[in-house]
Scaffold this active site. Structure first.
Site, PDB file in Angstrom:
ATOM      1  CG  LEU A  13       1.199 -18.014   0.907  1.00  0.00           C
ATOM      2  CD1 LEU A  13       1.428 -16.623   1.471  1.00  0.00           C
ATOM      3  CD2 LEU A  13       1.363 -18.006  -0.601  1.00  0.00           C
ATOM      4  N   GLY A  71       1.372 -19.294  10.137  1.00  0.00           N
ATOM      5  CA  GLY A  71       0.123 -19.909  10.571  1.00  0.00           C
ATOM      6  C   GLY A  71      -0.892 -18.874  11.029  1.00  0.00           C
ATOM      7  CB  SER A 110      -1.460  -8.959   5.592  1.00  0.00           C
ATOM      8  OG  SER A 110      -2.385  -8.680   4.555  1.00  0.00           O
ATOM      9  CG  HIS A 112      -5.477  -7.222   4.055  1.00  0.00           C
ATOM     10  ND1 HIS A 112      -6.197  -6.550   3.094  1.00  0.00           N
ATOM     11  CD2 HIS A 112      -5.128  -8.409   3.502  1.00  0.00           C
ATOM     12  CE1 HIS A 112      -6.288  -7.304   2.010  1.00  0.00           C
ATOM     13  NE2 HIS A 112      -5.654  -8.440   2.232  1.00  0.00           N
ATOM     14  CE1 TYR A 135      -5.259 -12.736   7.637  1.00  0.00           C
ATOM     15  CE2 TYR A 135      -5.045 -10.795   6.236  1.00  0.00           C
ATOM     16  CZ  TYR A 135      -4.602 -12.044   6.631  1.00  0.00           C
ATOM     17  OH  TYR A 135      -3.509 -12.606   6.020  1.00  0.00           O
ATOM     18  CB  SER A 164      -1.810 -10.263  -4.418  1.00  0.00           C
ATOM     19  OG  SER A 164      -2.692  -9.244  -4.013  1.00  0.00           O
ATOM     20  NE  ARG A 172      -5.723  -5.235  -3.682  1.00  0.00           N
ATOM     21  CZ  ARG A 172      -5.214  -6.260  -3.011  1.00  0.00           C
ATOM     22  NH1 ARG A 172      -5.339  -7.507  -3.489  1.00  0.00           N
ATOM     23  NH2 ARG A 172      -4.573  -6.077  -1.874  1.00  0.00           N
TER      24      ARG A 172
END
Length: 278
Positions: A13, A71, A110, A112, A135, A164, A172
């Site tokens: 990215l 990072g 994220s 997540h 994570y 994503s 997904r």
């Protein structure tokens, strides 16, 4: 803007962000822990630095206006690895930014952080954290860190909950895709919006099947253009029948929701490593 800093510049990215960021400032300092990132864009320099070192982060952020913090370890991993790069690293970036007087941190958060919510529930930017892995837990920490530094130190942060940012090659991703063009637009809006305070926005393209809601972040002016529906026919033709008992298919976090804590969530995702080359 005089100086921007991009962490994670050696990653996939980061490779797409370097050129547009270099055009937004007089000086772009790209940093990562690889030895070098080869050819540099005009106005760009590279500094090898460890996120786990507060001293190194202070040196990198000297005289910067803002930092775009991408990072980190980009996958589920053992606790010690996540702790060093993703948790201590986030603290070091925020603390160094505060000490050096930066106005804002733009952070690659994220999905997540909220990955255990079911995809059948459309979630907005104010749902409570519900991480799917160490994570994801680290992303929760950094979001709360940004909130704390805004409340206590008045330093702004924009947290991009990326879904994503990779090629669409599974069912997904028809709902979670963030195109590289939309990623760049999102980061640019996070930098140029005059006032952000502490903000969260989902990093997702204009997908028909998106399961997240950005209406509370509309002040950022993020208007994604791309739509993963263009890939749906080919993707669904190759897909196996969905399993409604599999958390990896039912939850927002995808495979991260079904793996054992500490084990890779990307191993089964067939991510194409299409890093941008100069």
């Amino acid at each position: 803007m005089k100086k921007l800093v991009l962490t994670g510049a050696g990653g996939r990215l980061g490779s797409y962000l370097r050129e547009p960021l270099s055009k937004m400032c007089d000086e772009l300092v790209s940093t990562d822990w690889v030895e070098d990132i080869d050819t540099l864009y005009p106005g760009e320099s590279y500094v090898k630095a460890d996120l786990g070192s507060l001293e190194q982060m202070e040196a990198v952020l000297e005289d910067a206006d803002m930092v775009v913090h991408f990072g980190a370890i980009g996958d589920e991993a053992a606790w010690d690895a996540i702790l060093h790069s993703n948790i201590i690293g986030a603290y070091n970036v925020w603390e160094a930014a505060a000490r050096k007087g930066l106005r804002r941190v733009v952070y690659a958060s994220s999905i997540h952080a909220v990955g255990m919510y079911p995809k059948t529930q459309r979630i907005d930017t104010e749902v409570p954290h519900r991480p799917d892995t160490y994570y994801g837990l680290a992303k929760c920490f950094a979001e709360d860190l940004g909130s704390l530094y805004w409340d206590k130190k008045g330093m702004e942060s924009v947290h991009l909950r990326i879904l994503s940012a990779a090629q669409v090659n599974n069912p997904r991703s028809l709902g979670t895709w963030l195109s590289y063009d939309d990623l760049i637009h999102l980061v640019e809006r996070a930098i140029t919006t005059p006032i952000t305070g502490f903000s969260i926005v989902y990093g997702v393209s204009n997908n028909d099947r998106a399961t997240v809601d950005n209406h509370k972040a509309s002040f950022l002016g993020y208007q994604p253009k791309d739509n993963a529906e263009q890939f749906s026919k080919a993707v669904l033709a190759e897909a196996t029948p969905a399993d409604p008992t599999d958390p990896g298919q039912m939850c927002q976090g995808g495979p991260f929701a079904s793996v054992e804590i500490g084990f890779s969530g990307t191993a089964s995702m067939n991510i194409v490593q299409d890093k941008k080359e100069i």
